[in-house]
Design a protein around this motif. Structure first.
Motif, mmCIF file in Angstrom:
data_model
loop_
_atom_site.group_PDB
_atom_site.id
_atom_site.type_symbol
_atom_site.label_atom_id
_atom_site.label_comp_id
_atom_site.label_asym_id
_atom_site.label_seq_id
_atom_site.Cartn_x
_atom_site.Cartn_y
_atom_site.Cartn_z
ATOM 1 N N TRP A 191 8.296 9.715 -1.568
ATOM 2 C CA TRP A 191 8.232 9.456 -0.137
ATOM 3 C C TRP A 191 8.833 8.090 0.138
ATOM 4 O O TRP A 191 8.752 7.175 -0.681
ATOM 5 C CB TRP A 191 6.796 9.454 0.357
ATOM 6 C CG TRP A 191 6.093 10.783 0.360
ATOM 7 C CD1 TRP A 191 6.562 11.971 -0.100
ATOM 8 C CD2 TRP A 191 4.778 11.026 0.835
ATOM 9 N NE1 TRP A 191 5.611 12.942 0.063
ATOM 10 C CE2 TRP A 191 4.505 12.392 0.631
ATOM 11 C CE3 TRP A 191 3.799 10.229 1.401
ATOM 12 C CZ2 TRP A 191 3.300 12.974 0.995
ATOM 13 C CZ3 TRP A 191 2.598 10.810 1.763
ATOM 14 C CH2 TRP A 191 2.352 12.170 1.568
ATOM 15 N N THR A 192 9.387 7.934 1.321
ATOM 16 C CA THR A 192 9.891 6.629 1.732
ATOM 17 C C THR A 192 8.703 5.723 2.053
ATOM 18 O O THR A 192 7.594 6.221 2.326
ATOM 19 C CB THR A 192 10.775 6.741 2.987
ATOM 20 O OG1 THR A 192 9.953 7.146 4.088
ATOM 21 C CG2 THR A 192 11.927 7.732 2.789
ATOM 22 N N PRO A 193 8.903 4.411 2.048
ATOM 23 C CA PRO A 193 7.809 3.511 2.447
ATOM 24 C C PRO A 193 7.280 3.829 3.848
ATOM 25 O O PRO A 193 6.076 3.724 4.094
ATOM 26 C CB PRO A 193 8.443 2.121 2.391
ATOM 27 C CG PRO A 193 9.540 2.262 1.389
ATOM 28 C CD PRO A 193 10.069 3.663 1.574
ATOM 29 N N GLU A 194 8.144 4.251 4.740
ATOM 30 C CA GLU A 194 7.715 4.596 6.096
ATOM 31 C C GLU A 194 6.820 5.826 6.082
ATOM 32 O O GLU A 194 5.849 5.920 6.848
ATOM 33 C CB GLU A 194 8.930 4.833 7.003
ATOM 34 C CG GLU A 194 9.769 3.598 7.253
ATOM 35 C CD GLU A 194 10.721 3.259 6.104
ATOM 36 O OE1 GLU A 194 11.001 4.110 5.240
ATOM 37 O OE2 GLU A 194 11.177 2.101 6.071
ATOM 38 N N GLU A 195 7.146 6.811 5.218
ATOM 39 C CA GLU A 195 6.328 8.021 5.125
ATOM 40 C C GLU A 195 4.948 7.702 4.548
ATOM 41 O O GLU A 195 3.938 8.221 5.029
ATOM 42 C CB GLU A 195 7.039 9.076 4.275
ATOM 43 C CG GLU A 195 8.276 9.644 4.958
ATOM 44 C CD GLU A 195 9.175 10.441 4.046
ATOM 45 O OE1 GLU A 195 9.984 11.237 4.573
ATOM 46 O OE2 GLU A 195 9.092 10.284 2.796
ATOM 47 N N SER B 235 3.448 4.791 4.776
ATOM 48 C CA SER B 235 2.748 4.042 5.834
ATOM 49 C C SER B 235 2.205 4.975 6.907
ATOM 50 O O SER B 235 1.075 4.795 7.377
ATOM 51 C CB SER B 235 3.674 3.010 6.468
ATOM 52 O OG SER B 235 3.977 2.001 5.539
ATOM 53 N N ALA B 236 2.990 5.968 7.297
ATOM 54 C CA ALA B 236 2.549 6.920 8.322
ATOM 55 C C ALA B 236 1.350 7.723 7.823
ATOM 56 O O ALA B 236 0.410 7.986 8.580
ATOM 57 C CB ALA B 236 3.691 7.851 8.714
ATOM 58 N N HIS B 237 1.363 8.101 6.564
ATOM 59 C CA HIS B 237 0.252 8.852 5.972
ATOM 60 C C HIS B 237 -1.020 8.007 5.977
ATOM 61 O O HIS B 237 -2.082 8.461 6.407
ATOM 62 C CB HIS B 237 0.621 9.286 4.548
ATOM 63 C CG HIS B 237 -0.421 10.107 3.881
ATOM 64 N ND1 HIS B 237 -0.551 11.466 4.116
ATOM 65 C CD2 HIS B 237 -1.386 9.776 2.990
ATOM 66 C CE1 HIS B 237 -1.552 11.927 3.394
ATOM 67 N NE2 HIS B 237 -2.074 10.927 2.698
ATOM 68 N N GLN C 103 -1.677 5.390 7.840
ATOM 69 C CA GLN C 103 -2.091 5.129 9.221
ATOM 70 C C GLN C 103 -2.840 6.322 9.800
ATOM 71 O O GLN C 103 -3.829 6.163 10.518
ATOM 72 C CB GLN C 103 -0.877 4.788 10.099
ATOM 73 C CG GLN C 103 -1.253 4.356 11.503
ATOM 74 C CD GLN C 103 -2.099 3.087 11.499
ATOM 75 O OE1 GLN C 103 -1.735 2.096 10.888
ATOM 76 N NE2 GLN C 103 -3.251 3.125 12.164
ATOM 77 N N SER D 148 6.214 13.901 3.580
ATOM 78 C CA SER D 148 7.670 13.795 3.557
ATOM 79 C C SER D 148 8.269 14.318 4.862
ATOM 80 O O SER D 148 7.910 15.392 5.336
ATOM 81 C CB SER D 148 8.214 14.593 2.371
ATOM 82 O OG SER D 148 9.614 14.536 2.334
ATOM 83 N N GLY E 239 7.644 13.378 7.706
ATOM 84 C CA GLY E 239 6.668 13.360 8.791
ATOM 85 C C GLY E 239 5.966 14.690 9.013
ATOM 86 O O GLY E 239 5.183 14.829 9.948
#
Length: 135
Positions: free
Chosen positions: A25-29, A31-33, A35, A112, A114
């Motif tokens: 997963w990307t760092p953004e993915e 982080s979204a998980h 959050q 992954s 989103g």
């Protein structure tokens, strides 16, 4: 009210969910998980249904009683294991139906791309009384 444990398992090697390994997963993915998990807990705190929760490290050890006062310790479980316990949440709800409803919502955490990961959660009620043995 009854307490339930929502136990998060990541199945696969390592921690594969939604057919994509979490380590991909990307760092953004990620982080979204995370959050989503925080927001979910905050919502349950407001409703009075949240008791506690924690993510677990992918590193650990096995320990058991050896009968001689020196418990053996072995490495593991490892992230590469088939079924890794990743974390847990304790909720206090009015019914089993509500526990299942919340577990279903938690299962929709993004992964992954989103997309909801549709992870399986183990839902277990707390034992409220000691088991009775009848003769």
């Amino acid at each position: 009210m009854a307490k339930y444990l929502l136990l998060k398992h990541y199945r696969g090697a390592p921690a594969a969910v939604n057919d994509v390994r979490m380590d991909q997963w990307t760092p953004e993915e990620v982080s979204a998980h995370v959050q989503y998990m925080h927001d979910f807990a905050a919502k349950l705190e407001e409703s009075g249904e949240f008791v506690d929760g924690q993510a677990l490290s992918d590193q650990g050890m096995w320990v058991r009683y050896d009968g001689e006062g020196r418990p053996p310790v072995t490495d593991g479980p490892f992230a590469e294991t088939k079924d890794l316990i990743a974390g847990w949440m304790v909720i206090d709800v009015d019914s089993e139906q509500r526990a299942v409803e919340l577990a279903g919502e938690l299962s929709a955490a993004p992964g992954s791309g989103g997309q909801p990961i549709h992870e399986w959660l183990e839902v277990r009620p707390f034992l409220t009384e000691a088991p009775m043995i009848t003769e």
